[in-house]
Write a protein that holds these residues in place. Structure first.
Motif, short mmCIF file in Angstrom:
data_model
loop_
_atom_site.label_atom_id
_atom_site.label_comp_id
_atom_site.label_asym_id
_atom_site.label_seq_id
_atom_site.Cartn_x
_atom_site.Cartn_y
_atom_site.Cartn_z
N LEU A 136 0.86 -1.19 0.00
CA LEU A 136 0.00 0.00 0.00
C LEU A 136 0.90 1.24 0.00
CD1 LEU A 136 -2.60 -1.35 2.57
CD2 LEU A 136 -2.78 -1.33 0.08
N PHE A 137 1.51 1.48 -1.15
CA PHE A 137 2.55 2.49 -1.30
C PHE A 137 1.99 3.90 -1.30
CE2 PHE A 137 6.31 4.40 -3.36
CZ PHE A 137 7.33 3.68 -2.76
N ILE A 157 6.84 -3.21 -7.68
CA ILE A 157 5.89 -3.20 -6.56
C ILE A 157 4.50 -2.96 -7.13
CG2 ILE A 157 5.20 -2.00 -4.45
CD1 ILE A 157 8.18 -1.05 -4.22
N ILE A 158 3.56 -3.82 -6.77
CA ILE A 158 2.16 -3.61 -7.15
C ILE A 158 1.46 -2.87 -6.01
CG2 ILE A 158 -0.04 -4.69 -7.75
CD1 ILE A 158 1.54 -6.99 -8.99
N VAL A 159 0.79 -1.77 -6.36
CA VAL A 159 0.15 -0.90 -5.37
C VAL A 159 -1.36 -0.97 -5.54
CG1 VAL A 159 0.06 1.44 -4.42
CG2 VAL A 159 2.14 0.65 -5.59
N PRO A 160 -2.07 -1.67 -4.67
CA PRO A 160 -3.53 -1.74 -4.80
C PRO A 160 -4.21 -0.55 -4.12
CG PRO A 160 -2.77 -3.31 -3.14
CD PRO A 160 -1.57 -2.54 -3.60
N ALA A 161 -5.19 0.04 -4.80
CA ALA A 161 -6.03 1.05 -4.19
C ALA A 161 -7.18 0.36 -3.46
CB ALA A 161 -6.58 2.00 -5.25
N ILE A 162 -7.67 0.99 -2.39
CA ILE A 162 -8.72 0.36 -1.59
C ILE A 162 -10.08 1.07 -1.70
CG2 ILE A 162 -7.06 -0.58 0.05
CD1 ILE A 162 -8.07 1.64 2.03
N GLU A 163 -10.10 2.26 -2.31
CA GLU A 163 -11.36 2.97 -2.49
C GLU A 163 -11.21 3.98 -3.63
OE1 GLU A 163 -12.50 5.66 0.70
OE2 GLU A 163 -10.49 5.48 1.56
N TYR A 187 3.40 -0.43 -10.13
CA TYR A 187 2.27 -0.85 -10.95
C TYR A 187 1.00 -0.71 -10.13
CZ TYR A 187 5.75 -2.77 -14.10
OH TYR A 187 6.81 -2.91 -14.97
N ALA A 188 -0.09 -0.34 -10.79
CA ALA A 188 -1.34 -0.03 -10.08
C ALA A 188 -2.35 -1.16 -10.17
CB ALA A 188 -1.96 1.24 -10.66
N ALA A 189 -3.14 -1.28 -9.09
CA ALA A 189 -4.37 -2.06 -9.09
C ALA A 189 -5.44 -1.18 -8.46
CB ALA A 189 -4.21 -3.36 -8.31
N LEU A 190 -6.65 -1.25 -8.97
CA LEU A 190 -7.73 -0.42 -8.45
C LEU A 190 -8.88 -1.30 -7.98
CD1 LEU A 190 -7.95 2.37 -11.20
CD2 LEU A 190 -6.51 2.33 -9.14
N GLY A 215 -8.12 -4.60 -7.69
CA GLY A 215 -7.84 -4.98 -6.32
C GLY A 215 -7.41 -3.78 -5.48
N GLU A 216 -7.60 -3.77 -4.29
CA GLU A 216 -7.83 -4.95 -3.49
C GLU A 216 -9.32 -5.10 -3.24
OE1 GLU A 216 -6.46 -6.57 0.96
OE2 GLU A 216 -5.61 -4.74 0.14
#
Length: 260
Positions: free
Chosen positions: A11-12, A36-42, A60-63, A96-97
């Motif tokens: 969670l960068f 590093i994969i960085v997932p957003a939570i909202e 790298y992003a995940a949403l 994600g996440e």
């Protein structure tokens, strides 16, 4: 020998990394953590996570819409996620996440399941893998994954369930995220699971700044700690270090399309 790693869950966009991104990426790289994969939570964090991935080659992003903040999510946020995915570039590698959580008070579980199913369908539509959170919900989550087929599959991150639960996710085509929990000798169940699962099913992660490793309690976790998680994983498994390192990278490439 220094191996190369990808931290598949960090969670960068939170402190202590906010405002210290460049130095934090450099510290991780010194330990061999090259991506590093960085997932957003909202939804409120989508733009920041996307910007981080655009600005830094290693990120790298995940949403996604995380169940732990279920009260923040509006139906409009699903529409926003859909629209963002339609315009995404190659630095957006997953949804994600997302997932299910029965740990918190008033979990609004029906709403959680509605939000999860909608995001699984978005993953199917946009041909993306998913990064899954599951706390006290492994069996329920597996039912959702069986009902809604996500072609790219994904990972159940920070796994701490039973061997049978892990095997069910693997049978459905999902990877299992291995993180700092295995550094605690008392976590014998999780350590045994990670020792027994097929090497082809494992992904390396930290969940930083959460989930500090054994010996680092009270400190924010960091992506460079993926190297320590790897060291413990090697102690638990029979394969040589270089075989494990190569497999973790190949598993990550297979799910997220990231190559070093």
């Amino acid at each position: 020998m220094t191996h190369c790693f990808i931290d598949t869950h960090c969670l960068f966009d939170f402190p202590p990394f906010s405002g210290e991104e460049t130095s934090s990426i450099a510290r991780a790289a010194e330990a061999g953590v090259r991506a590093i994969i960085v997932p957003a939570i909202e939804a409120a964090r989508f733009d920041k996570v996307l910007a981080l991935a655009r600005e830094h080659d290693a990120l790298y992003a995940a949403l996604g819409l995380h169940p732990i903040v279920i009260e923040h999510h509006l139906d409009d946020h699903l529409d926003r996620l859909d629209a963002t995915l339609q315009n995404a570039d190659t630095k957006l590698v997953a949804i994600g996440e997302i997932g299910l959580d029965l740990y918190r008070e008033d979990p609004q579980f029906e709403r959680q399941q509605t939000i999860l199913d909608a995001q699984l369908r978005l993953a199917k539509r946009h041909d993306l893998p998913v990064i899954l959170h599951s706390r006290r919900t492994h069996d329920k989550l597996a039912m959702h994954l069986k009902r809604i087929d996500v072609p790219r599959r994904g990972v159940v991150h920070g796994f701490a369930g039973s061997l049978q639960q892990a095997q069910r996710f693997i049978e459905l085509g999902y990877k299992i995220g291995v993180g700092g929990t295995i550094t605690y000798p008392r976590a014998s169940k999780t350590r045994d699971v990670m020792a027994q699962l097929p090497l082809t099913s494992l992904l390396l992660e930290t969940d930083a700044p959460d989930m500090p490793l054994n010996g680092f309690q009270g400190q924010p976790n960091r992506p460079e700690q993926a190297a320590r998680v790897f060291d413990v994983l090697c102690e638990l498994r029979q394969e040589p270090e270089d075989v494990i390192a190569s497999a973790l990278l190949e598993n990550t490439r297979a799910v997220f399309g990231i190559t070093l």
